[in-house]
Design a protein around this motif. Structure first.
Motif, short mmCIF file in Angstrom:
data_model
loop_
_atom_site.label_atom_id
_atom_site.label_comp_id
_atom_site.label_asym_id
_atom_site.label_seq_id
_atom_site.Cartn_x
_atom_site.Cartn_y
_atom_site.Cartn_z
N ARG A 93 0.66 -1.26 -0.16
CA ARG A 93 -0.18 -0.50 -0.13
C ARG A 93 0.49 1.62 -0.59
O ARG A 93 0.63 2.37 -0.48
N ALA A 94 2.23 1.15 0.68
CA ALA A 94 2.74 2.36 1.21
C ALA A 94 3.38 2.95 -0.38
O ALA A 94 3.30 3.83 -0.92
N LEU A 95 4.55 1.77 -1.46
CA LEU A 95 4.50 1.85 -2.40
C LEU A 95 3.60 2.35 -3.68
O LEU A 95 3.90 2.82 -4.48
N ALA A 96 2.41 1.77 -3.54
CA ALA A 96 1.34 2.34 -4.70
C ALA A 96 0.96 3.94 -4.30
O ALA A 96 0.55 4.73 -5.30
N GLU A 97 0.54 4.45 -2.94
CA GLU A 97 0.71 5.55 -2.86
C GLU A 97 2.01 6.66 -3.65
O GLU A 97 1.68 7.66 -3.91
N ASP A 98 2.93 5.89 -3.18
CA ASP A 98 3.84 7.19 -4.11
C ASP A 98 5.24 6.69 -4.04
O ASP A 98 6.29 6.00 -3.64
N PRO A 99 5.31 5.50 -5.80
CA PRO A 99 6.22 4.97 -5.80
C PRO A 99 7.73 5.23 -6.13
O PRO A 99 8.44 4.82 -6.73
N SER A 100 7.52 6.57 -6.37
CA SER A 100 8.65 7.48 -7.33
C SER A 100 9.43 8.56 -5.71
O SER A 100 10.18 9.61 -6.32
N ASN A 101 9.22 7.98 -4.40
CA ASN A 101 9.52 8.48 -3.36
C ASN A 101 10.68 8.20 -2.92
O ASN A 101 10.87 6.76 -2.62
N PRO A 102 12.11 8.77 -2.84
CA PRO A 102 13.52 7.75 -2.49
C PRO A 102 13.22 7.49 -0.97
O PRO A 102 13.45 6.09 -0.72
N TYR A 103 12.56 7.99 -0.70
CA TYR A 103 12.46 7.73 1.09
C TYR A 103 11.35 6.37 1.73
O TYR A 103 11.86 6.01 2.15
N ASN A 104 10.13 7.06 0.46
CA ASN A 104 9.78 5.30 0.51
C ASN A 104 10.87 4.01 0.05
O ASN A 104 10.28 3.37 0.89
N TRP A 105 11.02 4.27 -0.77
CA TRP A 105 11.49 3.05 -1.31
C TRP A 105 13.08 2.57 0.19
O TRP A 105 13.22 1.75 0.29
N SER A 106 13.40 3.73 0.32
CA SER A 106 14.96 3.52 1.86
C SER A 106 14.25 2.99 2.79
O SER A 106 14.71 2.04 3.15
N ARG A 107 13.17 3.37 3.37
CA ARG A 107 12.78 2.52 4.51
C ARG A 107 12.22 1.25 3.55
O ARG A 107 12.36 0.31 5.16
N VAL A 108 12.13 1.62 2.96
CA VAL A 108 11.93 -0.48 2.19
C VAL A 108 12.66 -1.18 2.06
O VAL A 108 12.34 -2.45 2.37
N ALA A 109 13.82 -0.91 1.95
CA ALA A 109 14.95 -1.80 1.32
C ALA A 109 15.25 -1.78 3.06
O ALA A 109 15.86 -3.03 3.38
N TRP A 110 15.35 -0.33 4.02
CA TRP A 110 16.02 -1.63 5.62
C TRP A 110 14.30 -2.21 6.09
O TRP A 110 15.04 -3.33 7.11
N ALA A 111 13.55 -2.45 6.05
CA ALA A 111 11.90 -3.30 6.67
C ALA A 111 12.31 -4.59 5.33
O ALA A 111 12.57 -5.07 6.68
N ARG A 112 13.48 -4.08 4.30
CA ARG A 112 13.15 -5.96 3.78
C ARG A 112 14.66 -6.29 4.67
O ARG A 112 14.58 -7.80 4.50
N ASN A 113 15.36 -6.07 4.50
CA ASN A 113 16.84 -5.92 4.87
C ASN A 113 16.87 -6.88 6.88
O ASN A 113 17.72 -7.82 6.81
N GLN A 114 15.44 -5.66 7.26
CA GLN A 114 15.39 -6.31 8.33
C GLN A 114 14.99 -7.89 8.31
O GLN A 114 14.83 -8.94 9.44
N ARG A 115 14.41 -7.97 7.56
CA ARG A 115 13.68 -9.25 7.25
C ARG A 115 14.09 -10.35 6.65
O ARG A 115 14.18 -11.86 6.48
N GLY A 116 15.09 -10.35 6.44
CA GLY A 116 16.56 -11.22 5.71
C GLY A 116 16.60 -11.28 4.29
O GLY A 116 17.15 -12.05 4.05
N ASP A 117 16.00 -10.69 3.70
CA ASP A 117 15.63 -10.52 2.62
C ASP A 117 16.49 -9.61 2.12
O ASP A 117 16.71 -8.39 1.12
N ALA A 118 17.69 -9.65 1.80
CA ALA A 118 19.13 -8.69 1.18
C ALA A 118 18.82 -8.94 -0.47
O ALA A 118 19.10 -7.65 -1.06
N LYS A 119 17.93 -9.92 -1.47
CA LYS A 119 17.87 -9.58 -2.29
C LYS A 119 17.13 -8.28 -2.55
O LYS A 119 17.02 -7.02 -3.72
#
Length: 215
Positions: A93-119
């Motif tokens: 939902r967050a990505l759908a709201e603003d797919p071109s926001n660098p802050y949004n993608w940086s937070r997604v990157a952090w969340a994925r890394n926390q889940r162990g999803d390095a790729k």
């Protein structure tokens, strides 16, 4: 009259949403700087962010909810849900709201890394760079994440890590210095900044100040 009341109600909702967002945002910034945050504050941040997203700035607040939720210990997030929604669903939902926001993608990157999803973290970090390569507030954090992913064996992030270190050292060296307890990352920053005297001096001064203030 009714229209004026409606406008006032919307404005008030936005103010309330922003107050909640600020409180939760403080928790997210602590996480991004490498600090440990207790489970109660993480649950507060995820819940208030999800509520604030209904009132204002859904892209930022939804990704804050994901970030706080992902940092909870496994036992603290049954079924990985906040207010009945799954972590992945909130992230989408967050990505759908603003797919071109660098802050949004940086937070997604952090969340994925926390889940162990390095790729997945690498892919999100690359999208963050593509949507905004030089953003002062997140440069140091992106450098730190790129370094961590490199240390974990991910390839192709050297240029990202070096570029973000130099940019952060030039404009917000204190953000780099917040990682002063990570000896490996600090050494990496020194190596990157050798020969770049103004940036290197900025980093050294910020590092000294951060270590003086570290308990």
């Amino acid at each position: 009259m009714a229209a004026a009341v409606a406008v006032a109600i919307i404005a008030l909702a936005g103010v309330i949403g922003n107050v909640w967002a600020i409180e939760a945002g403080d928790v997210v910034e602590e996480l991004r700087s490498g600090k440990l945050v207790d489970a109660d504050r993480l649950r507060m941040a995820s819940d208030t962010s999800l509520t604030a997203a209904r009132l204002t700035d859904p892209a930022r607040n939804l990704t804050n909810a994901v970030t706080a939720m992902a940092a909870l210990p496994q036992g603290g997030r049954p079924a990985q849900q906040v207010q009945g929604e799954e972590l992945i669903a909130i992230g989408r939902r967050a990505l759908a709201e603003d797919p071109s926001n660098p802050y949004n993608w940086s937070r997604v990157a952090w969340a994925r890394n926390q889940r162990g999803d390095a790729k997945g973290a690498v892919a999100a970090l690359e999208l963050s760079m593509q949507t905004g390569p030089h953003v002062v507030n997140i440069a140091a954090w992106r450098a730190r994440l790129a370094y961590e992913l490199m240390a974990a064996g991910e390839r192709g992030l050297g240029d990202v890590a070096r570029d973000q270190v130099v940019f952060a050292a030039r404009y917000r060296a204190r953000d780099l210095a917040q990682f002063n307890r990570d000896a490996g990352f600090v050494t990496f920053c020194h190596r990157v900044l050798v020969g770049r005297t103004p940036e290197h001096l900025n980093f050294i001064k910020a590092l000294q100040a951060a270590r003086r203030n570290t308990v």
